[in-house]
Design a protein around this motif. Sequence first.
Motif, mmCIF file in Angstrom:
data_model
loop_
_atom_site.group_PDB
_atom_site.id
_atom_site.type_symbol
_atom_site.label_atom_id
_atom_site.label_comp_id
_atom_site.label_asym_id
_atom_site.label_seq_id
_atom_site.Cartn_x
_atom_site.Cartn_y
_atom_site.Cartn_z
ATOM 1 N N THR A 1 0.817 -1.226 0.000
ATOM 2 C CA THR A 1 0.000 0.000 0.000
ATOM 3 C C THR A 1 0.842 1.264 0.000
ATOM 4 O OG1 THR A 1 -1.734 -1.164 1.218
ATOM 5 C CG2 THR A 1 -1.814 1.252 1.239
ATOM 6 N N TYR A 2 1.952 1.248 0.719
ATOM 7 C CA TYR A 2 2.733 2.465 0.945
ATOM 8 C C TYR A 2 4.093 2.402 0.242
ATOM 9 C CZ TYR A 2 -0.744 2.883 4.651
ATOM 10 O OH TYR A 2 -1.921 2.942 5.346
ATOM 11 N N LEU A 3 4.487 3.519 -0.300
ATOM 12 C CA LEU A 3 5.820 3.696 -0.874
ATOM 13 C C LEU A 3 6.492 4.839 -0.128
ATOM 14 C CD1 LEU A 3 8.142 3.508 -2.957
ATOM 15 C CD2 LEU A 3 6.750 4.939 -4.485
ATOM 16 N N SER A 4 7.575 4.528 0.571
ATOM 17 C CA SER A 4 8.317 5.534 1.330
ATOM 18 C C SER A 4 9.656 5.769 0.630
ATOM 19 C CB SER A 4 8.537 5.055 2.765
ATOM 20 O OG SER A 4 7.286 4.837 3.405
ATOM 21 N N LEU A 5 9.873 7.002 0.204
ATOM 22 C CA LEU A 5 11.053 7.337 -0.597
ATOM 23 C C LEU A 5 12.256 7.516 0.322
ATOM 24 C CD1 LEU A 5 9.335 9.849 -3.048
ATOM 25 C CD2 LEU A 5 9.774 7.398 -3.392
ATOM 26 N N THR A 6 13.236 6.641 0.172
ATOM 27 C CA THR A 6 14.413 6.642 1.044
ATOM 28 C C THR A 6 15.728 6.757 0.271
ATOM 29 O OG1 THR A 6 14.351 4.231 0.978
ATOM 30 C CG2 THR A 6 13.324 5.296 2.881
ATOM 31 N N ASN A 7 15.753 6.252 -0.961
ATOM 32 C CA ASN A 7 16.973 6.345 -1.781
ATOM 33 C C ASN A 7 18.181 5.797 -1.017
ATOM 34 O OD1 ASN A 7 17.148 7.417 -4.517
ATOM 35 N ND2 ASN A 7 18.817 8.682 -3.753
ATOM 36 N N HIS A 8 17.987 4.667 -0.322
ATOM 37 C CA HIS A 8 19.002 4.250 0.650
ATOM 38 C C HIS A 8 20.203 3.540 0.045
ATOM 39 C CE1 HIS A 8 15.714 1.221 0.651
ATOM 40 N NE2 HIS A 8 16.677 0.316 0.741
ATOM 41 N N TRP A 9 20.036 2.810 -1.031
ATOM 42 C CA TRP A 9 21.213 2.240 -1.692
ATOM 43 C C TRP A 9 20.912 1.938 -3.151
ATOM 44 C CZ3 TRP A 9 20.538 -2.004 2.359
ATOM 45 C CH2 TRP A 9 19.672 -2.998 1.930
ATOM 46 N N TRP A 10 21.985 1.730 -3.901
ATOM 47 C CA TRP A 10 21.893 1.411 -5.325
ATOM 48 C C TRP A 10 22.069 -0.083 -5.544
ATOM 49 C CZ3 TRP A 10 25.340 -0.985 -8.667
ATOM 50 C CH2 TRP A 10 25.043 -0.877 -10.042
ATOM 51 N N SER A 11 21.433 -0.584 -6.575
ATOM 52 C CA SER A 11 21.714 -1.962 -6.995
ATOM 53 C C SER A 11 21.734 -2.026 -8.513
ATOM 54 C CB SER A 11 20.690 -2.949 -6.428
ATOM 55 O OG SER A 11 19.405 -2.712 -6.970
ATOM 56 N N GLY A 12 22.437 -3.004 -9.018
ATOM 57 C CA GLY A 12 22.553 -3.149 -10.461
ATOM 58 C C GLY A 12 22.744 -4.597 -10.848
ATOM 59 N N PHE A 13 23.209 -4.809 -12.061
ATOM 60 C CA PHE A 13 23.374 -6.153 -12.591
ATOM 61 C C PHE A 13 24.778 -6.323 -13.152
ATOM 62 C CE2 PHE A 13 18.897 -5.044 -12.927
ATOM 63 C CZ PHE A 13 18.304 -6.119 -12.287
ATOM 64 N N THR A 14 25.367 -7.464 -12.860
ATOM 65 C CA THR A 14 26.676 -7.815 -13.382
ATOM 66 C C THR A 14 26.492 -8.909 -14.415
ATOM 67 O OG1 THR A 14 27.669 -7.338 -11.220
ATOM 68 C CG2 THR A 14 28.998 -8.595 -12.794
ATOM 69 N N PHE A 15 26.838 -8.614 -15.662
ATOM 70 C CA PHE A 15 26.689 -9.611 -16.715
ATOM 71 C C PHE A 15 27.933 -10.480 -16.745
ATOM 72 C CE2 PHE A 15 26.459 -10.959 -21.262
ATOM 73 C CZ PHE A 15 25.323 -11.739 -21.107
ATOM 74 N N THR A 16 27.748 -11.791 -16.662
ATOM 75 C CA THR A 16 28.864 -12.694 -16.435
ATOM 76 C C THR A 16 28.880 -13.860 -17.412
ATOM 77 O OG1 THR A 16 27.646 -14.101 -14.867
ATOM 78 C CG2 THR A 16 28.790 -12.175 -13.965
#
Length: 336
Positions: free
Chosen positions: A232-247
């Motif tokens: 129900t709720y979205l709290s904007l925190t921008n706490h960390w980044w994530s991505g993808f490593t193509f291997t």
Amino acid sequence: MTDLVTSTRPSRRAVLAGTAATVFIGTRARAADIRWRLGLSQPVDSPNFIRLKEMTDRVRTETNGRLDISMHGGGVLGSDTKMLGMLQSGEIEMYNAGNVLGPIVPVTEMPGLPFTFKSPAEVFKALDGDLGDYIRAELLAKGIYAFRWGGDNGFHHLTTSTKPIRTVEDLAGMTMRTPVQEMTVDFFAALGAVPKKFPLSQLYQVLKDKVCDAQTDPLFLIVLMKLYEVQTYLSLTNHWWSGFTFTANAAAWKSLPDDLKAVVERNVRISALAQREDVARATAAAIGILESKGMVVNQCDVSGFKKPLGAFYAKWKGIYGAKAWALLEAHVGKLV
């Protein structure tokens, strides 16, 4: 005249020899074709799958079929942990890794340390450069070849089913689905939440069944996975980044002819840069979409999130090592 005709007409033996040579060459060409499998857990309508499918199509075309990479998306080959094991054993040759490499190579988690990087541009400056070189070398030592050009997933925010997260105190006792990395678990535990590790493939069901109240993910992924149906709720925190490593499996990659390697490297870069742009556009549109789906959006005061980070950073600096930490701080400034 007869002698001339006889001398220029190929003998039956020569015809048979030529036919045999043609058959041999054709068989050898087919045997030289290389067929690889690429596994990923991201949905088939995700930027990851779409752009990697384009990459495999280009590789097939540009190599005239010498390298044929089949796509297996949406977790059809199993969980991320299973696919990682398959990559290491050589059962699959390529894998698009999310936040699952930490148990094997801890420093792969470093770009996702909370409140370090401030933008995807900052992250990729480090990952496309020296910090990424260090991480890729550590992966190679474990039998995993990591391409220089990885994908974006975006900065994480919190969604909940019970109440909005306005301050760190709201996290006390809240069950939180996290990725499998211990660093992410440690962070939320330090904030008073109750972290529970589940693979991405189980995320929707875990939230639907109320096994967890909350979860952490980037905005566009919340849209893509339709988490608005179970949160129900979205709290904007921008706490960390994530991505993808193509291997790729390092042994398989090493065995690939150099000309095919060059084709793959070039096309991985093209697809990765396009995927990053896709995610940027999707992220920009996500809040509006989520609000239209009924999610209640609030800006969270994250000052309390940062209070335990001194001890947290000191602990993880010890785990990741001084050299890797120095490379990180060269990009984000002093942390400890």
